[in-house]
Design a protein around this motif. Structure first.
Motif, PDB file in Angstrom:
ATOM      1  N   GLU A  68      30.955  35.552  32.605  1.00  0.00           N
ATOM      2  CA  GLU A  68      31.019  35.764  34.058  1.00  0.00           C
ATOM      3  C   GLU A  68      29.757  35.212  34.732  1.00  0.00           C
ATOM      4  OE1 GLU A  68      33.402  36.737  35.981  1.00  0.00           O
ATOM      5  OE2 GLU A  68      34.811  37.706  34.630  1.00  0.00           O
ATOM      6  N   HIS A  84      29.727  32.153  37.470  1.00  0.00           N
ATOM      7  CA  HIS A  84      29.137  32.321  38.801  1.00  0.00           C
ATOM      8  C   HIS A  84      27.866  31.488  38.969  1.00  0.00           C
ATOM      9  CE1 HIS A  84      31.843  35.819  38.837  1.00  0.00           C
ATOM     10  NE2 HIS A  84      31.810  35.667  40.155  1.00  0.00           N
ATOM     11  N   ARG A  88      37.386  44.336  41.615  1.00  0.00           N
ATOM     12  CA  ARG A  88      36.899  42.982  41.313  1.00  0.00           C
ATOM     13  C   ARG A  88      36.720  42.171  42.604  1.00  0.00           C
ATOM     14  NH1 ARG A  88      36.326  39.790  36.813  1.00  0.00           N
ATOM     15  NH2 ARG A  88      36.202  37.582  37.289  1.00  0.00           N
ATOM     16  N   GLU A 133      33.229  40.647  43.789  1.00  0.00           N
ATOM     17  CA  GLU A 133      33.077  39.193  43.973  1.00  0.00           C
ATOM     18  C   GLU A 133      32.603  38.881  45.399  1.00  0.00           C
ATOM     19  OE1 GLU A 133      33.844  36.508  41.886  1.00  0.00           O
ATOM     20  OE2 GLU A 133      34.822  37.500  40.207  1.00  0.00           O
ATOM     21  N   ASN A 155      29.115  37.025  46.278  1.00  0.00           N
ATOM     22  CA  ASN A 155      29.085  35.775  47.043  1.00  0.00           C
ATOM     23  C   ASN A 155      28.161  35.892  48.252  1.00  0.00           C
ATOM     24  OD1 ASN A 155      30.795  34.465  45.258  1.00  0.00           O
ATOM     25  ND2 ASN A 155      32.634  35.008  46.405  1.00  0.00           N
TER      26      ASN A 155
END
Length: 193
Positions: free
Chosen positions: A142, A146, A182, A186, A190
């Motif tokens: 992950e 990212h 999730r 996320e 971000n």
């Protein structure tokens, strides 16, 4: 790989290992909530996941997310062996005939003698169950996905979300689904990037 963990992520792992039993995804989830782990703790709290929800979800479980039975129940083990034709009394009798009476009895260990696996072999035995190892592996994936240089607590949570089943899933889905958790995570990741 541990050197790639942020201070928060290391704290999660250290807190999970500090328990007396093997580390399961449930222990990792609990460690995310016992201290402020930044975005991960914030999203869990906003999603209704609490230590109380974890306790309720774990109340009826044995051994975390493991699929097997409690390995400390010797009566069950003896019954299982008997069902496949192994008589433990006959095994004990045969061993005592070959090696002497009381060969299977526990011998007391003198004080100061290290009987741990680490003491015998020079390395600690893994306390991580298969699913927990998978969570940590996925947290690295992950972080890479990212484009992060470090593995953070939020990456561990993403790993838990991908592996969670049984009591861990139940604890996570107290108020919302794991996919909503999730999405929230996320979105916050971000914004923070």
């Amino acid at each position: 790989m541990f050197e790639r963990f942020s201070a928060q992520a290391r704290g999660v792992v250290v807190d999970a290992v500090a328990g007396s039993g093997p580390v399961t995804p449930m222990e990792l989830l609990t460690a995310l909530l016992t201290s402020d782990r930044g975005i991960a703790t914030e999203v869990l709290t906003e999603s209704g996941v609490s230590l109380d929800a974890i306790r309720r979800a774990g109340a009826g479980k044995k051994g975390g997310d493991s699929k097997g039975a409690d390995s400390n129940n010797l009566d069950d083990d003896a019954e299982i062996l008997k069902s496949i034709g192994i008589d433990l009394d006959a095994v004990r009798e045969s061993l005592e005939q070959s090696f002497g009476e009381g060969v299977l009895d526990e011998t007391p260990v003198p004080d100061g003698v290290d009987t741990s696996r680490k003491g015998r072999f020079g390395f600690p035995r893994s306390r991580f169950e298969k699913d927990s190892k998978k969570v940590l592996e996925l947290s690295l994936r992950e972080a890479l996905a990212h484009k992060d240089n470090r593995i953070g607590a939020e990456h561990i949570l993403l790993g838990i979300l991908r592996v969670a089943d049984g009591p861990t899933r139940q604890a996570l889905e107290t108020q919302v689904t794991m996919s909503v958790i999730r999405e929230r995570l996320e979105a916050k990741m971000n914004r923070a990037a």
